[in-house]
Each structure stands twice: as C-alpha cells, then as structure tokens.
Design a protein around this motif. Structure first.
Motif, PDB file in Angstrom:
ATOM      1  N   SER A  46       0.774  -1.251  -0.051  1.00  0.00           N
ATOM      2  CA  SER A  46      -0.017  -0.102   0.026  1.00  0.00           C
ATOM      3  C   SER A  46       0.857   1.366  -0.014  1.00  0.00           C
ATOM      4  O   SER A  46       0.455   2.242  -0.491  1.00  0.00           O
ATOM      5  CB  SER A  46      -1.103   0.071   1.072  1.00  0.00           C
ATOM      6  N   ASN A  47       2.282   1.143   0.494  1.00  0.00           N
ATOM      7  CA  ASN A  47       3.018   2.326   0.387  1.00  0.00           C
ATOM      8  C   ASN A  47       3.929   2.280  -0.612  1.00  0.00           C
ATOM      9  O   ASN A  47       4.967   3.328  -0.660  1.00  0.00           O
ATOM     10  CB  ASN A  47       3.796   2.262   1.837  1.00  0.00           C
ATOM     11  N   LYS A  48       3.598   1.329  -1.754  1.00  0.00           N
ATOM     12  CA  LYS A  48       4.615   1.351  -2.941  1.00  0.00           C
ATOM     13  C   LYS A  48       5.891   1.258  -2.474  1.00  0.00           C
ATOM     14  O   LYS A  48       7.019   1.516  -3.459  1.00  0.00           O
ATOM     15  CB  LYS A  48       4.370   2.528  -3.698  1.00  0.00           C
ATOM     16  N   LYS A  49       6.257   0.367  -1.506  1.00  0.00           N
ATOM     17  CA  LYS A  49       7.586  -0.016  -1.172  1.00  0.00           C
ATOM     18  C   LYS A  49       8.000  -1.311  -1.616  1.00  0.00           C
ATOM     19  O   LYS A  49       7.123  -2.369  -1.513  1.00  0.00           O
ATOM     20  CB  LYS A  49       7.747   0.052   0.349  1.00  0.00           C
ATOM     21  N   PHE A  71       7.002  -7.572  -5.135  1.00  0.00           N
ATOM     22  CA  PHE A  71       6.478  -6.285  -5.499  1.00  0.00           C
ATOM     23  C   PHE A  71       7.763  -5.341  -5.995  1.00  0.00           C
ATOM     24  O   PHE A  71       8.500  -5.096  -5.272  1.00  0.00           O
ATOM     25  CB  PHE A  71       5.584  -5.734  -4.459  1.00  0.00           C
ATOM     26  N   ASP A  72       7.526  -4.631  -7.317  1.00  0.00           N
ATOM     27  CA  ASP A  72       8.641  -3.708  -7.569  1.00  0.00           C
ATOM     28  C   ASP A  72       8.360  -2.446  -7.524  1.00  0.00           C
ATOM     29  O   ASP A  72       8.863  -1.563  -7.963  1.00  0.00           O
ATOM     30  CB  ASP A  72       8.776  -4.260  -9.209  1.00  0.00           C
ATOM     31  N   ILE A  76       3.019  -6.699  -8.886  1.00  0.00           N
ATOM     32  CA  ILE A  76       3.064  -7.961  -8.351  1.00  0.00           C
ATOM     33  C   ILE A  76       3.845  -9.060  -9.049  1.00  0.00           C
ATOM     34  O   ILE A  76       2.929  -9.726 -10.013  1.00  0.00           O
ATOM     35  CB  ILE A  76       2.424  -8.424  -7.133  1.00  0.00           C
ATOM     36  N   HIS A  77       4.940  -9.702  -9.050  1.00  0.00           N
ATOM     37  CA  HIS A  77       5.403 -10.533 -10.046  1.00  0.00           C
ATOM     38  C   HIS A  77       5.187 -11.990  -8.998  1.00  0.00           C
ATOM     39  O   HIS A  77       5.777 -11.876  -8.025  1.00  0.00           O
ATOM     40  CB  HIS A  77       6.960 -10.481 -10.403  1.00  0.00           C
ATOM     41  N   CYS A  99       0.307  -9.238 -11.200  1.00  0.00           N
ATOM     42  CA  CYS A  99      -0.812  -8.973 -10.589  1.00  0.00           C
ATOM     43  C   CYS A  99      -0.906  -7.596 -10.059  1.00  0.00           C
ATOM     44  O   CYS A  99       0.469  -7.115  -9.735  1.00  0.00           O
ATOM     45  CB  CYS A  99      -1.045  -9.817  -9.156  1.00  0.00           C
ATOM     46  N   LYS A 100      -1.727  -6.925 -10.069  1.00  0.00           N
ATOM     47  CA  LYS A 100      -1.935  -5.322  -9.744  1.00  0.00           C
ATOM     48  C   LYS A 100      -2.340  -5.016  -8.129  1.00  0.00           C
ATOM     49  O   LYS A 100      -1.911  -4.060  -7.513  1.00  0.00           O
ATOM     50  CB  LYS A 100      -2.628  -4.522 -10.553  1.00  0.00           C
TER      51      LYS A 100
END
Length: 114
Positions: A46-49, A71-72, A76-77, A99-100
């Motif tokens: 949620s924090n894009k980390k 998560f990059d 999400i890979h 996935c998003k």
C-alpha cells in the motif's frame, strides 16, 4: 479467520516447515505461522515500497508448494511452484503471472457443538 491463497515467485529447493519458518516464509498447514510478515508485505504494497515474500504450504504427504510474491513498486510478480509435489501429475512445475493487487478474502466458519 482469514485464509491466504496466493501464488508467487519461487526460490529453488524443497525444505520442510521448520526450515520455512526459520527462513521467514509465511507457512500454512494447520495454522498460519509468520502471518505478521504477510501483514508487513501488505503495508509495503500500500506504500508502494518494494518487497518480496514467500508463502509456503504443504500437501498431505508433506511436499512443499511455494508461492512467491515480488512487488517492484508497481506490480506484483507472482510464481506458483509445485515442482516438489510428488503427486502433482502433469500440472507439476512453475507458473508465473503479474498482479496489480492482493484481494483479502474472509471466510467465517460456523461453530460446531460436536
């Protein structure tokens, strides 16, 4: 009760649940262990980390099923790896996807008086 069902990226090599717990995997069998690690992954998401996590489950025979999420910062890979499952049949191997988001699914069990 929250049931975690995820597919993710796999690190090679089979190992038992005790080793998985030591490595920091979120492990589910009769209970979920290291759930706080999954919760931290969701916070980072949620924090894009950027973050990477492994969820490991085991078949009735004790074979590991690995689900890795990487998560990059944007997507999400995900890799699902059942290549160590002796009874996987022709579906044995690794599958990948992108996935998003992660969707939370709550399942409430009815209480039994038995």
């Amino acid at each position: 009760m929250v049931v975690i069902s995820i597919i993710g990226c796999s690190k090679s090599g089979a190992y038992g649940s005790e080793e998985a717990i030591k490595r920091g995997d979120v492990v589910y069998q009769n209970e979920v262990v290291n759930l706080e690690r999954f919760e931290q992954f969701l916070i980072n998401l949620s924090n894009k980390k950027e973050d990477t996590i492994r969820v490991t489950g085991y078949t009735h025979e004790g074979d590991p099923i690995f689900q890795d999420l990487q998560f990059d910062g944007e997507v999400i890979h995900y890799t699902y790896d059942n290549s160590n499952d002796e009874y996987a049949g022709k579906n044995k191997g690794k599958e990948t996807d992108v996935c998003k988001e992660v969707i939370e699914k709550k399942i409430h069990k009815a209480k039994s008086n038995i």
